[in-house]
Design an enzyme around this catalytic site. Structure first.
Site, PDB file in Angstrom:
ATOM      1  N   GLY A  57       0.825  -1.197   0.000  1.00 39.88           N
ATOM      2  CA  GLY A  57       0.000   0.000   0.000  1.00 39.88           C
ATOM      3  C   GLY A  57       0.859   1.245   0.000  1.00 39.88           C
ATOM      4  O   GLY A  57       2.056   1.187   0.304  1.00 39.88           O
ATOM      5  N   CYS A  84       5.424  -6.002   1.524  1.00 38.44           N
ATOM      6  CA  CYS A  84       5.780  -4.581   1.412  1.00 38.44           C
ATOM      7  C   CYS A  84       5.206  -3.795   2.599  1.00 38.44           C
ATOM      8  O   CYS A  84       5.671  -3.955   3.718  1.00 38.44           O
ATOM      9  CB  CYS A  84       5.318  -4.018   0.070  1.00 38.44           C
ATOM     10  N   TYR A  85       4.184  -2.966   2.381  1.00 42.67           N
ATOM     11  CA  TYR A  85       3.585  -2.264   3.524  1.00 42.67           C
ATOM     12  C   TYR A  85       3.082  -3.261   4.556  1.00 42.67           C
ATOM     13  O   TYR A  85       3.122  -2.982   5.763  1.00 42.67           O
ATOM     14  CB  TYR A  85       2.434  -1.359   3.066  1.00 42.67           C
ATOM     15  N   HIS A 174       7.552  -7.553  -3.816  1.00 38.19           N
ATOM     16  CA  HIS A 174       6.232  -7.990  -4.289  1.00 38.19           C
ATOM     17  C   HIS A 174       6.349  -9.321  -5.048  1.00 38.19           C
ATOM     18  O   HIS A 174       6.670  -9.329  -6.237  1.00 38.19           O
ATOM     19  CB  HIS A 174       5.617  -6.929  -5.201  1.00 38.19           C
ATOM     20  N   GLU A 176       3.985 -11.133  -6.052  1.00 40.05           N
ATOM     21  CA  GLU A 176       2.835 -11.361  -6.930  1.00 40.05           C
ATOM     22  C   GLU A 176       3.040 -10.882  -8.359  1.00 40.05           C
ATOM     23  O   GLU A 176       2.327 -11.321  -9.270  1.00 40.05           O
ATOM     24  CB  GLU A 176       1.583 -10.685  -6.350  1.00 40.05           C
ATOM     25  N   SER A 228     -24.784  -8.087 -23.619  1.00 39.24           N
ATOM     26  CA  SER A 228     -24.058  -7.297 -24.606  1.00 39.24           C
ATOM     27  C   SER A 228     -23.325  -8.273 -25.498  1.00 39.24           C
ATOM     28  O   SER A 228     -23.654  -9.448 -25.535  1.00 39.24           O
ATOM     29  CB  SER A 228     -23.075  -6.354 -23.905  1.00 39.24           C
ATOM     30  N   GLY A 229     -22.338  -7.819 -26.205  1.00 42.12           N
ATOM     31  CA  GLY A 229     -21.549  -8.741 -27.014  1.00 42.12           C
ATOM     32  C   GLY A 229     -20.354  -9.289 -26.261  1.00 42.12           C
ATOM     33  O   GLY A 229     -19.529  -9.993 -26.837  1.00 42.12           O
ATOM     34  N   GLY A 230     -20.251  -8.974 -24.952  1.00 41.97           N
ATOM     35  CA  GLY A 230     -19.067  -9.345 -24.193  1.00 41.97           C
ATOM     36  C   GLY A 230     -19.166 -10.677 -23.479  1.00 41.97           C
ATOM     37  O   GLY A 230     -20.250 -11.251 -23.328  1.00 41.97           O
ATOM     38  N   VAL A 231     -18.011 -11.161 -23.027  1.00 41.96           N
ATOM     39  CA  VAL A 231     -17.926 -12.439 -22.330  1.00 41.96           C
ATOM     40  C   VAL A 231     -18.639 -12.384 -20.985  1.00 41.96           C
ATOM     41  O   VAL A 231     -19.361 -13.310 -20.609  1.00 41.96           O
ATOM     42  CB  VAL A 231     -16.441 -12.832 -22.115  1.00 41.96           C
ATOM     43  N   ASP A 232     -18.456 -11.287 -20.254  1.00 43.16           N
ATOM     44  CA  ASP A 232     -18.954 -11.211 -18.883  1.00 43.16           C
ATOM     45  C   ASP A 232     -20.470 -11.371 -18.809  1.00 43.16           C
ATOM     46  O   ASP A 232     -20.986 -12.189 -18.043  1.00 43.16           O
ATOM     47  CB  ASP A 232     -18.545  -9.879 -18.253  1.00 43.16           C
ATOM     48  N   SER A 233     -21.186 -10.590 -19.590  1.00 40.02           N
ATOM     49  CA  SER A 233     -22.646 -10.665 -19.529  1.00 40.02           C
ATOM     50  C   SER A 233     -23.150 -12.001 -20.051  1.00 40.02           C
ATOM     51  O   SER A 233     -24.153 -12.534 -19.562  1.00 40.02           O
ATOM     52  CB  SER A 233     -23.282  -9.508 -20.306  1.00 40.02           C
ATOM     53  N   LYS A 374     -10.971 -11.916 -15.408  1.00 33.02           N
ATOM     54  CA  LYS A 374     -11.452 -12.236 -16.752  1.00 33.02           C
ATOM     55  C   LYS A 374     -11.125 -13.661 -17.182  1.00 33.02           C
ATOM     56  O   LYS A 374     -11.965 -14.357 -17.747  1.00 33.02           O
ATOM     57  CB  LYS A 374     -10.860 -11.239 -17.760  1.00 33.02           C
TER      58      LYS A 374
END
Length: 519
Positions: A57, A84-85, A174, A176, A228-233, A374
């Site tokens: 952070g 880190c923090y 870090h 990660e 929509s045209g997206g993967v998520d929806s 994603k």
């Protein structure tokens, strides 16, 4: 979630905290990120983690009212890993000392492993040197009782510390990020061996739990979902349909900002293949009317988000009302949109589907993907039986092509120009076999016109920019290194086939410092 083995990540505002969650989930262990100011001894016990990770952070433990972990955390018998923090607050809270350093470290550094400990038992060995990524100004100068130094760097004499008896560990770097090449091995060692997590959390398990959670939340209520045209929806719709069947009605809002052929593909998959109740609404006049004259990117996003809500409300009334609105909100959406109250993280940009509903609407949100990245959503889509061509689609923003016409009013003419150029670009990417290698690719219509010569005539048309990036989760990204022959071929096709564009450029900006989208 009710997974047996779970890790709690306490967030102190680092922009890469979500990468910690990715590393843990890659190991097959469920985890959640909770902001430090929402974590108490009681909430930790209620969550029931087998271990806790303290994120980095931007704050300093040397300032008043500095963010802290609950003091009780260090006496609960849980393994704790500070990053880190997270290392600095652990040291400060346990009686050690942190000071501002004259030798700050930002970027690549090297840590010499100077002693053995359970965290380094296997992946990192005593006497070896490991490349890491540092980002700190303060540093530990006095260790709390019971700790020993296990790693040092030029700017951090306490780069890694350990108290094996209490299973408390901390590093200044870090692990990660990809710039710490063997950092994932440290997370695996901590999560699997020190915390004793089995690593059996899978997307199939998530699917089962998510379906049960949707059923419990919705009951006999009705849900309306924006497609929509997206993967998520698409994944949200498939998941909720499997959970509650005909209680779900999907609404496909064609706001006039879609890519070529998108509406037809979505209707074909969901109405014809999955037999989902689907309303296809052409609202392009409404959206373009509301966007008329608007050039500010945040106002574009908010205008589109508000219009979506209006359309959903209208369609919900037409079907006799709905109790819930389903959205494809993901973890990166949340972390970029919301800076937790009193916390130090920074809002990057707003997302049209984050932040709740207007008070006038009598609908609650269903967001089953809110804790996923994603790539995890794609895996879930495959578990749900969605076709590869839909699951593998590049990310597409809810505001659509509106945010790919930066600094300009959104008009049908500009949308048509952009749509044609974008289609050519993606066609060439697919022909070259690069579509699945690239995380996201698209065209941006720039707010400049340039002089050109076409035939024997002078042209004064738009310039466009091509964008393609590689990424694993959308939090960081690098531009894709096309060869110049490919870029030349795409530019030649666009200039020759798209009336209105006479110049093509390629964006070579990484994220950070840029974002993937231009607006």
């Amino acid at each position: 979630m009710t997974a047996t083995d779970r890790i709690l990540i306490i967030d102190f505002g680092s922009q890469v905290t979500q990468l910690i969650a990715r590393r843990v989930r890659e190991i097959g262990v469920y985890c959640e990120v909770h902001p430090f100011n929402k974590v108490t001894e009681a909430s930790i016990k209620a969550f029931g983690p087998k271990g806790v990770i303290l994120s980095g952070g931007p704050a300093s433990v040397l300032t008043a009212d500095t963010p802290k972990a609950p003091d009780a955390l260090f006496t609960m018998g849980l393994p704790v890993l500070g990053i880190c923090y997270g290392q600095q607050t652990m040291v400060a809270q346990l009686g050690g000392k942190v000071e501002t350093s004259d030798h700050r470290e930002f970027g690549r550094a090297f840590v010499d492993i100077s002693a053995d400990c359970a965290l380094f038992d296997g992946p990192w060995k005593k006497g070896e040197r490991e490349q890491v990524w540092m980002s700190h100004g303060d540093r530990v100068v006095v260790l709390p009782h019971g700790f020993k130094v296990v790693g040092t760097s030029e700017g951090a004499p306490f780069a890694a510390i350990a108290d094996d008896d209490r299973r408390l560990y901390a590093v200044q770097f870090h692990p990660e990020v990809v710039h710490t090449p063997h950092g994932s091995a440290l997370y695996r060692k901590f999560v699997r061996d020190i915390c004793g997590c089995s690593g059996d959390w899978t997307m199939a398990a998530f699917k089962k739990e998510a379906i049960e959670k949707v059923r419990a939340q919705v009951g006999k209520g009705r849900v309306i979902c924006g497609l929509s045209g997206g993967v998520d929806s698409a994944v949200v719709a498939a998941l909720i349909h499997e959970a509650i069947g005909e209680q779900l009605t999907c609404v496909l809002v064609d706001h006039g900002l879609m890519r070529a052929g998108e509406t037809e593909q979505v209707v074909k998959v969901f109405r014809d293949r999955f037999n989902v109740r689907l309303i296809a609404r052409d609202a392009s006049d409404l959206f373009l009317g509301k966007l008329a004259g608007e050039t500010d990117p945040e106002k574009k996003r908010k205008t589109i988000g508000a219009a979506f809500i209006d359309v959903f409300e209208e369609e919900a009334k037409k079907i006799g009302g709905a109790d819930f609105l389903a959205q494809g909100t993901l973890y990166p959406d949340v972390i970029e949109s919301v800076s937790f109250a009193g916390g130090p993280s920074v809002t990057i940009k707003s997302h049209h589907n984050v932040g709740g509903l207007p008070a006038r609407m009598n609908m609650k949100l269903v967001e089953p993907l809110r804790e996923l990245f994603k790539d995890e959503v794609r895996l879930l889509g495959k578990e749900l039986g969605l076709p590869d061509e839909m699951v593998g689609r590049h990310p597409f923003p809810g505001p659509g092509l509106a945010i790919r016409i930066p600094g300009q009013e959104i008009t049908r003419e500009r949308l048509d120009i952009l749509r044609k150029a974008d289609t050519i670009y993606l066609e060439e990417i697919r022909k070259a076999g690069l579509y699945d290698v690239i995380w996201q690719a698209f065209t941006v219509l720039l707010p400049v016109r340039t002089v050109g010569v076409m035939g024997d005539s002078r042209s004064y048309d738009y310039a466009c920019a091509l964008r393609a990036v590689t990424s694993t989760d959308g939090m960081t990204a690098d531009f894709y290194h096309f060869d110049m022959e490919f870029l030349g071929r795409v530019a030649n096709r666009i200039v020759n086939e798209v009336r209105g564009i006479n110049r093509v450029t390629y964006d070579v900006t990484s994220k950070p410092p840029g974002t993937i989208e231009w607006e």
